[in-house]
Scaffold this motif. Structure first.
Motif, PDB file in Angstrom:
ATOM      1  N   GLU A   1       4.776   1.890   1.598  1.00  0.00           N
ATOM      2  CA  GLU A   1       4.514   1.442   0.947  1.00  0.00           C
ATOM      3  C   GLU A   1       3.328   2.153   0.053  1.00  0.00           C
ATOM      4  O   GLU A   1       3.184   2.996   0.701  1.00  0.00           O
ATOM      5  N   ARG A   2       2.192   1.300  -1.071  1.00  0.00           N
ATOM      6  CA  ARG A   2       1.716   2.131  -1.272  1.00  0.00           C
ATOM      7  C   ARG A   2       0.423   1.847   0.185  1.00  0.00           C
ATOM      8  O   ARG A   2      -0.916   2.545  -0.109  1.00  0.00           O
ATOM      9  N   ASP A   3       0.339   0.470   1.002  1.00  0.00           N
ATOM     10  CA  ASP A   3      -0.884   0.471   1.765  1.00  0.00           C
ATOM     11  C   ASP A   3      -0.082   1.899   2.817  1.00  0.00           C
ATOM     12  O   ASP A   3      -1.057   1.844   4.057  1.00  0.00           O
ATOM     13  N   GLY A   4       0.775   2.840   2.940  1.00  0.00           N
ATOM     14  CA  GLY A   4       1.035   4.044   3.874  1.00  0.00           C
ATOM     15  C   GLY A   4       2.128   2.969   4.977  1.00  0.00           C
ATOM     16  O   GLY A   4       2.715   4.230   5.570  1.00  0.00           O
ATOM     17  N   SER A   5       2.335   1.977   5.227  1.00  0.00           N
ATOM     18  CA  SER A   5       3.120   1.530   6.283  1.00  0.00           C
ATOM     19  C   SER A   5       5.024   2.446   5.751  1.00  0.00           C
ATOM     20  O   SER A   5       4.875   2.418   4.585  1.00  0.00           O
TER      21      SER A   5
ATOM     22  N   PHE B   1      12.323  -3.310  -6.571  1.00  0.00           N
ATOM     23  CA  PHE B   1      12.475  -2.805  -5.114  1.00  0.00           C
ATOM     24  C   PHE B   1      11.598  -1.864  -4.873  1.00  0.00           C
ATOM     25  O   PHE B   1      11.584  -1.311  -4.672  1.00  0.00           O
ATOM     26  N   VAL B   2      11.770  -0.787  -6.191  1.00  0.00           N
ATOM     27  CA  VAL B   2      10.837  -0.359  -6.509  1.00  0.00           C
ATOM     28  C   VAL B   2       9.440   0.348  -6.803  1.00  0.00           C
ATOM     29  O   VAL B   2       8.970   1.173  -6.858  1.00  0.00           O
ATOM     30  N   ALA B   3       8.943  -1.346  -7.154  1.00  0.00           N
ATOM     31  CA  ALA B   3       7.538  -1.644  -6.824  1.00  0.00           C
ATOM     32  C   ALA B   3       6.786  -1.192  -6.007  1.00  0.00           C
ATOM     33  O   ALA B   3       7.020  -1.636  -4.850  1.00  0.00           O
ATOM     34  N   ASN B   4       5.196  -0.810  -6.215  1.00  0.00           N
ATOM     35  CA  ASN B   4       4.832  -0.926  -5.407  1.00  0.00           C
ATOM     36  C   ASN B   4       4.862   0.406  -3.826  1.00  0.00           C
ATOM     37  O   ASN B   4       4.141   0.268  -2.654  1.00  0.00           O
ATOM     38  N   ALA B   5       6.034   1.252  -4.204  1.00  0.00           N
ATOM     39  CA  ALA B   5       6.377   1.553  -2.426  1.00  0.00           C
ATOM     40  C   ALA B   5       7.717   3.843  -3.219  1.00  0.00           C
ATOM     41  O   ALA B   5       7.322   3.286  -4.187  1.00  0.00           O
ATOM     42  N   LYS B   6       7.575   4.156  -2.990  1.00  0.00           N
ATOM     43  CA  LYS B   6       8.034   5.602  -3.038  1.00  0.00           C
ATOM     44  C   LYS B   6       9.213   5.582  -1.126  1.00  0.00           C
ATOM     45  O   LYS B   6       9.730   5.442  -1.308  1.00  0.00           O
TER      46      LYS B   6
END
Length: 206
Positions: free
Chosen positions: A57-61, A104-109
Motif C-alpha cells: 500500500e501507499r503507506d508502506g504496509s 483492487f489496484v488503487a493506491n497499491a502496487k
C-alpha cells in the motif's frame, strides 16, 4: 477454547518465482510468446500452477498471500513491448496482468509470483530438462541406469548443495541437474552422493 492465531504467510524467493520469470521460462520451453501467455494463464486458472501476491500500500504496509485459482478467471496475461535501440517495438520479457478491478489496484502496487516447484515441473528447461533426460535413460536401461551409486558422504553435503541451489535461484538461472550437483560434490570432496538422494533434496527444497 480460543483458536490459535493463523500463522502469517512468509515470502521466500527460493519458493516463489516472479511471474516475469515464469513467462521467460515458458517461452524458452515453448518457443512461443503467445503459447506461453495462454498456457501460463490456464495453469494459473486451473490450479496446476500455484500463485501468490505481494501487495504494498501507499503507506508502506504489505500483504503477502496465496492467490486462489478462481482469481485468474476473466484476467489475461500479456507480454509488454518496449522500444529497442533501433527504435522498433520488441517484446520485453515482462508480463502484464490485464482485467484487474480498478478498486483492487488503487493506491497499491502488486507483484505476482508462482510456485517454483510447479513451474519447473510444467516447464522443464535447463537443469530440469537434464533431470528428465536422466530419468528417461534410467527407464530405458541407459547410462544413467548403470551409473554406480556414490559412497555415503560423511560431511553434511546437503547444506552445501542447498547453498549452491540458492545461488542459482538468486541469480535467476535455471537450476542445475542432479547429475551436475553430483559432479559438484565430486570436485569439492572427491566423492558424490547418490543421484536419488540429490533428487530427494531438490524435491524437499522446491
Amino acid at each position: 477454547m480460543e483458536k490459535a492465531p493463523r500463522k502469517k504467510a512468509f515470502f521466500s524467493v527460493a519458493r516463489w518465482a516472479p511471474l516475469n520469470e515464469a513467462l521467460v521460462r515458458a517461452k524458452e520451453a515453448l518457443s512461443s510468446s503467445d503459447l506461453a501467455e495462454r498456457d501460463l494463464h490456464e495453469h494459473l486458472r486451473s490450479g496446476r500452477l500455484l500463485s501468490s501476491m505481494r501487495r504494498i500500500e501507499r503507506d508502506g504496509s504489505e500483504i503477502f498471500a496465496r492467490v486462489k485459482p478462481p482469481f485468474w478467471n476473466g484476467l489475461t496475461l500479456m507480454e509488454t513491448h518496449e522500444l529497442g535501440s533501433d527504435g522498433l517495438a520488441k517484446r520485453s520479457g515482462k508480463v502484464q496482468v490485464r482485467g484487474l478491478d480498478v478498486k483492487f489496484v488503487a493506491n497499491a502496487k502488486l507483484w505476482f509470483f508462482v510456485a517454483r516447484s510447479d513451474l519447473y515441473r510444467l516447464y522443464p528447461v535447463g537443469g530440469a530438462r537434464a533431470d528428465a533426460e536422466d530419468s528417461e535413460h534410467a527407464e530405458d536401461g541407459g547410462p544413467s541406469a548403470r551409473r554406480k551409486p556414490g559412497k555415503k558422504l560423511t560431511n553434511n553435503w546437503r547444506v552445501y548443495v542447498a547453498a549452491e541451489l540458492a545461488r542459482y535461484v538468486e541469480a535467476g538461472k535455471p537450476l542445475p541437474s542432479a547429475k551436475d550437483l553430483a559432479e559438484y560434490c565430486q570436485e569439492k570432496w572427491g566423492n558424490e552422493p547418490d543421484i536419488s538422494d540429490i533428487h530427494k533434496l531438490i524435491r524437499f527444497l522446491f
